[in-house]
Write an enzyme that holds these catalytic residues in place. Structure first.
Site, PDB file in Angstrom:
ATOM      1  N   TYR A   1      -9.930   0.152   2.812  1.00  0.00           N
ATOM      2  CA  TYR A   1      -9.470   0.118   4.197  1.00  0.00           C
ATOM      3  C   TYR A   1      -9.075   1.498   4.691  1.00  0.00           C
ATOM      4  O   TYR A   1      -8.522   2.281   3.945  1.00  0.00           O
ATOM      5  CB  TYR A   1      -8.232  -0.780   4.320  1.00  0.00           C
ATOM      6  CG  TYR A   1      -8.529  -2.101   4.992  1.00  0.00           C
ATOM      7  CD1 TYR A   1      -8.666  -2.185   6.362  1.00  0.00           C
ATOM      8  CD2 TYR A   1      -8.677  -3.266   4.243  1.00  0.00           C
ATOM      9  CE1 TYR A   1      -8.952  -3.389   6.978  1.00  0.00           C
ATOM     10  CE2 TYR A   1      -8.961  -4.479   4.851  1.00  0.00           C
ATOM     11  CZ  TYR A   1      -9.097  -4.532   6.223  1.00  0.00           C
ATOM     12  OH  TYR A   1      -9.377  -5.716   6.836  1.00  0.00           O
TER      13      TYR A   1
ATOM     14  N   ASP B   1       0.799  -1.226   0.000  1.00  0.00           N
ATOM     15  CA  ASP B   1       0.000   0.000   0.000  1.00  0.00           C
ATOM     16  C   ASP B   1       0.834   1.279   0.000  1.00  0.00           C
ATOM     17  O   ASP B   1       0.486   2.234  -0.676  1.00  0.00           O
ATOM     18  CB  ASP B   1      -0.964   0.008   1.195  1.00  0.00           C
ATOM     19  CG  ASP B   1      -2.175  -0.897   0.960  1.00  0.00           C
ATOM     20  OD1 ASP B   1      -2.432  -1.266  -0.204  1.00  0.00           O
ATOM     21  OD2 ASP B   1      -2.858  -1.244   1.933  1.00  0.00           O
TER      22      ASP B   1
HETATM   23 CU   LIG Z   1      -8.100  -6.935   7.172  1.00  0.00          CU
END
Ligand SMILES: [Cu+2]
Ligand SMILES: *[C@@H]1O[C@H](CO)[C@@H](O)[C@H](O)[C@H]1NC(C)=O
Ligand SMILES: *[C@@H]1O[C@H](CO)[C@@H](O)[C@H](O)[C@H]1NC(C)=O
Ligand SMILES: *[C@@H]1O[C@H](CO)[C@@H](O)[C@H](O)[C@H]1NC(C)=O
Ligand SMILES: *[C@@H]1O[C@H](CO)[C@@H](O)[C@H](O)[C@H]1NC(C)=O
Length: 700
Positions: free
Chosen positions: A412, A324
Site C-alpha cells: 500500500y 503499520d
Molecule cells: Cu484497502
C-alpha cells in the site's frame, strides 16, 4: 504491511562529515528532528555504555528526538527573539540486545547517558528494515520451502518474499517473530497480486532463523497477465489522452523555509520527521490581522497509528492485523517523492534522516514536498445583481499550502497531506493507493463460490480480501493558548409553542462541555452535533467562545467483536474521537510497543482513568477510517481513495480573515494566460505568490 526491501537504490548512506545544507546551517529549533551528526553521537554514546565485545550486536530499533517538555518549548518560543539558548537536545532510543528491549535517553548537549532501562512489558519495538531484509531471504535457502516451490512447478529464482508482523492472539508467551509470505515474479513486477498460498513460515527475530514451517495446500498462483502497471511496458489499445498542466512560480515559492520552520501567507509552523509517525506538524499559528499577532492553533499533530486488520480468519491469513506505524514505521517507509508527478512543479523538497539498525544515519531524499496548491477551487465568491445599474462579482481563487509525504508500507501507498488555508482551516488528508493485498484461490468465476471467501474475486484465482484502514491522528490543539475545552454543539429539534407563528418546529444549538474523558468518547454521525474545541478563557469582541471545529471526514467504526484479539489491541478505534489531558508520554494510540502488543497500553486504557479535560491542555485523537471491500477497479493497481478531516476556525476570528486585504499577484484562467491583480490594501508583508499555469498544447 508486507515489506519487500531492496535498500540500495532508494537510500543513500551519508557520512558524518557530509554537509547537510538545509539543516545544519540554521540554529536548532528544539523540535528539529535529529541530524546526521546527532545520530552518530547517539550511536557512539550508547555503544560506549555496552561491553566492548557486544556493542556490535546491539540493534537500534528506534532513534528519535526526545522532545523537550511543552512548557520548555513554549517559554523558549516566547523568548526566542531575545535569547539564542535552546533547550538541551535529547534523543530517545530503543535498542535490542541479548533478547531484551532497552529504553535509553541520551543527552546530546553533554554527550551523556541520562537513563537506561530494560523494558519488561508486553510487545516489541519497531522492526528494523535490515532484520526484515535478512528474514525475507531465509525461505529461499530453506530446503522444505524449496521443495514446496518445486511441488508447485515454480522456479525458486523467481520467488520474492515479504515480512509480516504477526499480531497477538491470546498467547501467554510470544517470542519476537514475524511471518513470511512469498510471491512469484515470473512475468510481472506486480508481485503482490501473485501470492504463493498455503505456506506458513515463521522467523524468530532473535536468532534470525525459521522456527516454524507448514505447507498445507496448493492453489494455482494467479496469472501475470493483466497485472502490469508500468506505462513503459503497456501495449495498445491506449486510453484517451490527458493533457498535462504545470504550475510554476516565476517569483519563486510564496513560502519560506527556515530550517524546519515554514512560513506562508498567514501561517507559521514547524515540520518535523519521526521514523514512526512520519511528518509532525508543531506550533502551527496563524497571524491575526486585527490583533496584529500570531495566535496558536495546533501545538502538535501527527499520525499516531495506522491499524489495518484484514478480515479473513483462515490459518494463513488470520494474523494480518497490522499496526503499520508502530510495527513497520510510517516515517521509515517514506519514499523519495518524484518532482512533477508526486508533487507539482512549484514544489520544494526536504530530506529526512533516520538511524539504521547499526545506528548510522541514512538519508531519505525528497521525503517531504511543500507546495502552493492551485487546484481550481474557489475560496469564496459572490455575484450581486440586485443593485440597479451595477453588477458586482468578487471571487477569490483558492490557494493553499500543502506538506506531503508518501509512506509505502509494502503493497500500500499512503499519501499523507497537511493542507493550510488562508481562511484558517487545516485539512488533513490521506490517499490510499498502491497494490491490494490479495489471496490466491481456485476460483475463476463468482458462480463457483459457495462459501465465504472473505473478499471479492478480482481476477482469475485472485481474491481481494476485506480489510479496514484506521488512521488515528494525534491533535494537540492549543486554541489561542493551552487551556481548552471540548464542546459538543448538539443540534436539537424543538416544537414551536408560540402559536402566532405558523411554524411547528425549528432547530437550535444546545451546548454541552465535556468535563471528563468519558464525556468525550464520541461515535460520530449518530446525531447532528458539531464538535468544537474552545478556549473558555477568551471570547470574540462580540462575546462568542473562541474555538476551532473538528469537521470529520469518512467515518468508520470497527466491525469486529470487542473481545476479538485485533480489536483488543486496536481498541483505540472504538470511538471516532477521544480527548485526553496532555500527558507527554501518551503519544502512540496503540502503545509504545505495538508489535505483538496486548492492548494494555492503548489510548482506550489511558482514557479509563477518566481524567478531567475541561479548561485544560487537551489532546484530540481522531480516527479517519475506511472499510475496504475491494472491487475489480482496485486491480491491478488501486486508484487513490481519499479521506480527510478539517480543523476550521469557529469564532476564532472576528470575521472571515480572508474577506479583505489580500493581494494576489497573478491569476490565470481559461487555458489562455490572463493577468490581472486583485487589488487590496496590502496589510501583510506576505502575499499569495503568483503562479503561471501553462497548459501543454494538445498535439493530437
Ligand atoms: Cu484497502
Ligand atoms: C555478536 O555477533 C557476532 C558476529 O556478528 C557473533 O559471532 C556473536 O556470537 C554475537 N554475540 C552475541 C552475544 O550475540
Ligand atoms: C529458473 O529461472 C532462471 C532465471 O530466470 C533460469 O536461469 C533457470 O533456467 C530457470 N529454471 C528452470 C528449471 O526453469
Ligand atoms: C512463467 O513464464 C513463462 C514464460 O513466459 C511461462 O511459460 C510460464 O507458464 C510461467 N509460469 C507460471 C507458473 O506462470
Ligand atoms: C410570540 O410571537 C409574537 C410575534 O413574534 C411575540 O410578539 C410574542 O411575544 C411571542 N409570545 C411568546 C409567548 O413568546
Amino acid at each position: 504491511m508486507g515489506l519487500i526491501l531492496n535498500l540500495k537504490p532508494l537510500f543513500l548512506l551519508i557520512s558524518f562529515f557530509t554537509t547537510v545544507s538545509l539543516i545544519s546551517c540554521h540554529q536548532h529549533h528544539p523540535l528539529d528532528p535529529l541530524t546526521p551528526s546527532e545520530f552518530v553521537l547517539v550511536r557512539t554514546i550508547i555503544q560506549k555504555s555496552y561491553p566492548t565485545a557486544s556493542k556490535y550486536n546491539l540493534t537500534f530499533q528506534y532513534v528519535g528526538l526526545d522532545e523537550p517538555d511543552k512548557q520548555t518549548i513554549l517559554s523558549w518560543q516566547s523568548k526566542a527573539k531575545h535569547s539564542t539558548k535552546t533547550p538541551p537536545r535529547r534523543a530517545f532510543v530503543i535498542t535490542r540486545f541479548d533478547k531484551q528491549t532497552y529504553e535509553i535517553i541520551v543527552d546530546l548537549s553533554t554527550s551523556s547517558l541520562v537513563s537506561k532501562k530494560v523494558y519488561q512489558g508486553h510487545g516489541y519495538p519497531l522492526m528494523t528494515l535490515e532484520e526484515q531484509v535478512v528474514a525475507a531471504q531465509l525461505p529461499l535457502t530453506y530446503p522444505p520451502f524449496i521443495q514446496s516451490i518445486e511441488k508447485r512447478g515454480l522456479n525458486i529464482s523467481k520467488v520474492v518474499c515479504s515480512t509480516f508482523s504477526v499480531g497477538w492472539f491470546g498467547e501467554q508467551r510470544s517470542e519476537r517473530v514475524l511471518k513470511i509470505l512469498c510471491f512469484y515474479t515470473n512475468e510481472t513486477v506486480n508481485l503482490y497480486v501473485i501470492p504463493i498460498e498455503g505456506i506458513t513460515v515463521v522467523v524468530d527475530l532473535n536468532e534470525l532463523k525459521i522456527v516454524e514451517y507448514h505447507d498445507r495446500f496448493i492453489v494455482p498462483v494467479p496469472k501475470a497477465e493483466g497485472t502490469e502497471y508500468r506505462l513503459s511496458k503497456l501495449k495498445p489499445p491506449f486510453g484517451p489522452r490527458l493533457n498535462s498542466v504545470q504550475a510554476v512560480s516565476p517569483d519563486g515559492p510564496g513560502f519560506k523555509i527556515d530550517g524546519h520552520t515554514i512560513r506562508w501567507a498567514n501561517w507559521e509552523f514547524h515540520l518535523g520527521y519521526d521514523p514512526r509517525a512520519g511528518p509532525i506538524i508543531s506550533l502551527a499559528s496563524i497571524y491575526d490581522l486585527e490583533k496584529q499577532k500570531y495566535r496558536r492553533v495546533l501545538y502538535r499533530g501527527y499520525l499516531s497509528e495506522l491499524f489495518v486488520p484484514y478480515s479473513d480468519p483462515t490459518e494463513e491469513w488470520y494474523y494480518k492485523t497490522f499496526f503499520d506505524c508502530g510495527e513497520f514505521g510510517c516515517g521509515l517507509l517514506a519514499v523519495p517523492l518524484e518532482p512533477l508527478t508526486d508533487c507539482p512543479a512549484n514544489a520544494v523538497f526536504l530530506d529526512a534522516y533516520y538511524a539504521k539498525q547499526d545506528g548510522e544515519p541514512v538519508k531519505i531524499s525528497n521525503t517531504f514536498c511543500v507546495f502552493e496548491k492551485h487546484a481550481g477551487e474557489i475560496l469564496w465568491r459572490h455575484t450581486e445583481i440586485s443593485i440597479p445599474g451595477e453588477t458586482i462579482r468578487e471571487v477569490r481563487p483558492e490557494v493553499s499550502l500543502v506538506v506531503r509525504m508518501v509512506s509505502t508500507v509494502g503493497n500500500y501507498d499512503y499519501i499523507l497531506d497537511w493542507e493550510f488555508k488562508p481562511t484558517g482551516s487545516i485539512k488533513v488528508k490521506v490517499g490510499l493507493t498502491g497494490i491490494l493485498e490479495v489471496k490466491g484461490d481456485k476460483f475463476t468465476h463468482t458462480n463457483q463460490i459457495e462459501e465465504d471467501v472473505y473478499g471479492t474475486l478480482l481476477a482469475d484465482n485472485t481474491i481481494g480480501v476485506n480489510h479496514d484502514h484506521f488512521l488515528t491522528y494525534y491533535l494537540d490543539l492549543d486554541v489561542d493558548g493551552e487551556a481548552n475545552s471540548l464542546v459538543k454543539r448538539n443540534l436539537v429539534t424543538k416544537p414551536n409553542s408560540n402559536h402566532t407563528s405558523p411554524r411547528k418546529s425549528y432547530w437550535t444549538v444546545s451546548t454541552e462541555t465535556a468535563k471528563t474523558e468519558s464525556d468525550a468518547r464520541i461515535k460520530m454521525g449518530l446525531k447532528p452535533s458539531e464538535l468544537v474545541v474552545i478556549n473558555p478563557n477568551k471570547k470574540t469582541k462580540l462575546g462568542n467562545d473562541i474555538g476551532y471545529r473538528l469537521l470529520p471526514g469518512s467515518i468508520s467504526s470497527p466491525l469486529l467483536f470487542e473481545d476479538d484479539y485485533p480489536q483488543i489491541r486496536g481498541a483505540f478505534t472504538k470511538y471516532n474521537l477521544w480527548v485526553t489531558p496532555y500527558y507527554k508520554s501518551e503519544k502512540w494510540a496503540g502503545g509504545q510497543y505495538a508489535d505483538q502488543s496486548r492492548g494494555d497500553d492503548t489510548l482506550a486504557v489511558w482514557s479509563l482513568r477518566n481524567r478531567g479535560i475541561e479548561n485544560k491542555d487537551i489532546v484530540l485523537w481522531y480516527t479517519l477510517g475506511f472499510h475496504h471491500s475491494p472491487c475489480q477497479e482496485d486491480f491491478p493497481v488501486m486508484p487513490t481513495l481519499s479521506g480527510e478531516f478539517e480543523l476550521r476556525p469557529a469564532n476564532f476570528f472576528d470575521r472571515n480573515p480572508h474577506s479583505a486585504a489580500w493581494q494576489y499577484s497573478g491569476v490565470s484562467g481559461g487555458g489562455v494566460i490572463r493577468w490581472f491583480t486583485v487589488y487590496g490594501v496590502m496589510m501583510l508583508s506576505r502575499s499569495v505568490s503568483s503562479t503561471v499555469i501553462s497548459v501543454a498544447a494538445n498535439s493530437s
